[in-house]
Design an enzyme around this catalytic site. Structure first.
Site, PDB file in Angstrom:
ATOM      1  N   HIS A 197      29.349  39.156  43.038  1.00  0.00           N
ATOM      2  CA  HIS A 197      29.456  38.311  41.949  1.00  0.00           C
ATOM      3  C   HIS A 197      27.908  37.756  41.816  1.00  0.00           C
ATOM      4  O   HIS A 197      26.843  37.992  42.752  1.00  0.00           O
ATOM      5  CB  HIS A 197      30.156  37.061  42.277  1.00  0.00           C
ATOM      6  CG  HIS A 197      31.516  37.545  42.501  1.00  0.00           C
ATOM      7  ND1 HIS A 197      32.613  36.381  42.518  1.00  0.00           N
ATOM      8  CD2 HIS A 197      32.362  38.696  42.049  1.00  0.00           C
ATOM      9  CE1 HIS A 197      33.829  37.057  42.221  1.00  0.00           C
ATOM     10  NE2 HIS A 197      33.632  38.322  42.330  1.00  0.00           N
ATOM     11  N   GLU A 218      26.461  34.993  41.731  1.00  0.00           N
ATOM     12  CA  GLU A 218      25.807  34.029  42.832  1.00  0.00           C
ATOM     13  C   GLU A 218      25.384  34.726  43.953  1.00  0.00           C
ATOM     14  O   GLU A 218      24.220  34.525  44.673  1.00  0.00           O
ATOM     15  CB  GLU A 218      27.064  32.926  43.366  1.00  0.00           C
ATOM     16  CG  GLU A 218      27.311  32.119  41.876  1.00  0.00           C
ATOM     17  CD  GLU A 218      28.580  32.611  41.088  1.00  0.00           C
ATOM     18  OE1 GLU A 218      28.722  33.889  41.283  1.00  0.00           O
ATOM     19  OE2 GLU A 218      29.429  31.966  40.720  1.00  0.00           O
ATOM     20  N   CYS A 263      33.793  31.187  42.185  1.00  0.00           N
ATOM     21  CA  CYS A 263      35.125  31.265  42.861  1.00  0.00           C
ATOM     22  C   CYS A 263      34.909  30.858  44.153  1.00  0.00           C
ATOM     23  O   CYS A 263      33.748  30.200  44.471  1.00  0.00           O
ATOM     24  CB  CYS A 263      35.334  33.001  42.758  1.00  0.00           C
ATOM     25  SG  CYS A 263      34.392  33.801  44.298  1.00  0.00           S
ATOM     26  N   CYS A 305      32.270  32.430  46.323  1.00  0.00           N
ATOM     27  CA  CYS A 305      30.682  32.154  46.078  1.00  0.00           C
ATOM     28  C   CYS A 305      30.586  30.613  46.510  1.00  0.00           C
ATOM     29  O   CYS A 305      29.564  30.078  46.695  1.00  0.00           O
ATOM     30  CB  CYS A 305      30.653  32.231  44.613  1.00  0.00           C
ATOM     31  SG  CYS A 305      30.620  33.968  44.137  1.00  0.00           S
TER      32      CYS A 305
END
Lengths: 195, 361
Positions: free
Chosen positions: A71, A73, A106, A109
């Protein structure tokens, strides 16, 4: 902005919107590359939030590397860790860094940000499925054995959502037909012409 | 080894009072059409509860589930449509919690009829052979964890295992340098390595497919030539030696092609069509933290086996009785978790390592 967030955020709204727009640009790059449309910017604030510079910016790269954990991040954190190598003093680095991201981090993250001890998080739309900053779990405020950080949501919410919607309307084109939730439309071309 | 079950798996019925309306059987269709989704008949999140049942006292009557008694206040009572008003309001008992097992379903169903979906997390029982296999893989992981501990990382390692092919696809170790805040946990590492390998093999696959198409075209051309050649030679029927030579050459060519084909197949087997880790099992020595647990959900693994519980001093584990991220309802994937796999071996190696550490200090 959601009414239940009474806490006032310390940054100037113009600054937040400026960086949120950069994050949205990243998410648009992601859609061009057929990745899930989420993008983020990590900014270093110094001198009482007066000076700020972009450290890294990234978007989702899950399909490019066949790795579901990439992701935006995580990409940013990895970039910073690679830059400073083994001998980094992460307390020094991440305590000055603020994250601007188009979608609520999420659970994965959110906890990784908590492990790294980030300063603040500003996000656009809320993530009802896996939001880790208050929607499903509140990893940023509750004590889960790592650092806590303030997190503010709902900035440019509609714009952020729209980019995601545009992506999900097509469905994830990178998947094989049998793994997709939404079938590929045969009339896609006609639709795009007509619209 | 022990399977980790969600708490509500063993729960008894959570009984609450509910308000129902009783009316004649004939009116069922009419009432459902008119008030089925109405605000007076509110199931809220109790989607497993059935809307109607036959009245026990009077078989010609039907009872229509209205709402829970806690949810039923004067305001609603006053606003009830006039068509419903003449009928009796009754109080019944309803099991509110979702049934997870068949036993629970049979028990809960006695109060008010409910629906039961067979859950994907069934209780798994292993035979001796499977147990041994699992223990062996975990031992390999523990040995890897020992090595990485000696390099000043956390005592943790993991493996991705394909249960159909009985093959370990990837090992990875922890690289956090024993720092609390670093995200180079072994799960993150293994997903990175596995993804890289997957992409490389996928690219290889694309190349081999191209080569294959070309070869097929070449094959067609050469075989035509061969046919022409042989037909000429049959007519001549003179130079048998030449014929034999050419036959040999043909065989050699075929052999070469066969070898190439075989190598292609083996590559294809190794890549197959993995989509992240769908259908694969993950073995990990220590319970994954919340971040890693979520990474496993994102990667769509089938099962997770871990040996030692997270001590919760530094990071919270995500796959224990308290948090159980793998069975969260809002998430789009869930998997089975087995804990305490080879935990004695893992404990003894960890302790001996820690003792060595202290001695060195």
């Amino acid at each position: 902005m959601q009414s239940n967030q009474l806490q006032k955020y310390p940054l100037n709204e113009d600054v937040i919107n400026y960086y949120m727009k950069l994050a949205i640009e990243q998410s648009k790059i992601a859609t061009e590359k057929l990745e899930v449309a989420v993008g983020c910017v990590m900014v270093k604030f110094t001198n009482n939030d007066q000076d700020h510079e972009i450290i890294t910016q990234s978007h989702n790269k899950t399909n490019q590397y066949g790795n579901a954990t990439l992701h935006c991040e995580i990409n940013c954190i990895n970039q910073i860790l690679d830059k400073y190598g083994q001998n980094y003093d992460e307390n020094q680095i991440f305590k000055q860094i603020t994250l601007f991201v188009t979608c609520e981090p999420c659970i994965m993250c959110a906890y990784s940000l908590s492990l790294m001890g980030i300063k603040e998080v500003y996000f656009g739309c809320y993530n009802e499925k896996f939001g880790g900053n208050g929607t499903v779990l509140d990893l940023n405020t509750a004590n889960y054995g790592a650092n806590t950080y303030p997190s503010y949501g709902g900035f440019l919410e509609e714009e952020c959502q729209q980019v995601l919607k545009q992506f999900y309307e097509k469905g994830n084109l990178n998947l094989d037909e049998d793994k997709r939730h939404r079938r590929k439309k045969k009339e896609d071309k006609h639709e795009s012409i007509s619209s | 080894m022990q399977q980790l079950l969600p708490k509500d798996f063993l729960a008894t019925a959570n009984i609450q009072q509910a308000i129902v309306v009783e009316f004649e059987n004939k009116k069922t269709n009419f009432m459902i059409k008119k008030y089925g989704n109405d605000q007076y008949f509110n199931l809220k999140n109790l989607n497993h509860i059935k809307r109607i049942r036959k009245s026990e006292e009077n078989p010609s009557n039907v009872q229509f589930f209205m709402r829970l008694k806690d949810d039923f206040n004067e305001e609603i009572e006053q606003n009830i449509p006039e068509e419903i008003k003449p009928y009796l309001l009754k109080e019944v008992e309803v099991a509110v919690n979702m049934p997870r097992t068949k036993e629970q379903f049979l028990q809960f169903n006695k109060y008010w009829p409910i629906t039961y979906k067979v859950q994907q997390y069934e209780i798994v029982q292993f035979n001796d052979f499977e147990q041994q296999e699992i223990n062996q893989i975990m031992r390999q992981c523990i040995d890897q964890a020992k090595q990485t501990y000696e390099k000043n990382n956390k005592f943790n390692a993991c493996a991705i295992f394909d249960p159909n092919k009985k093959k370990i696809l990837q090992f990875a170790v922890d690289e956090t340098c024993r720092k609390q805040n670093s995200i180079k946990h072994c799960i993150m590492n293994i997903m990175k390595l596995f993804g890289e390998n997957y992409i490389v093999t996928a690219q290889q696959k694309a190349i081999t497919e191209k080569v294959k198409v070309k070869q097929d075209e070449d094959m067609n051309d050469s075989s035509k030539e061969m046919v022409q050649n042989t037909s000429q030679q049959e007519k001549e029927k003179k130079d048998e030696d030449r014929l034999e030579e050419e036959e040999e050459e043909e065989e050699k060519k075929k052999d070469k092609i066969n070898v190439k084909r075989k190598s292609e197949e083996s590559i294809e087997e190794s890549l197959s069509s993995y989509y992240y880790c769908t259908g694969l099992d993950v073995f990990i020595v220590q319970e994954p933290c919340i971040m890693c647990s979520m990474a496993l959900i994102h990667s769509r693994v089938r099962r997770v086996y871990y040996s030692l519980k997270n001590p919760k001093q530094e990071q919270f584990g995500g796959l224990n009785d308290d948090l159980m991220i793998n069975h969260m309802d809002s998430l789009n994937h869930s998997f089975l978790v087995f804990q305490n796999v080879e935990s004695e071996y893992a404990n003894t190696t960890l302790k001996s390592n820690q003792q060595q550490d202290q001695l060195q200090k």
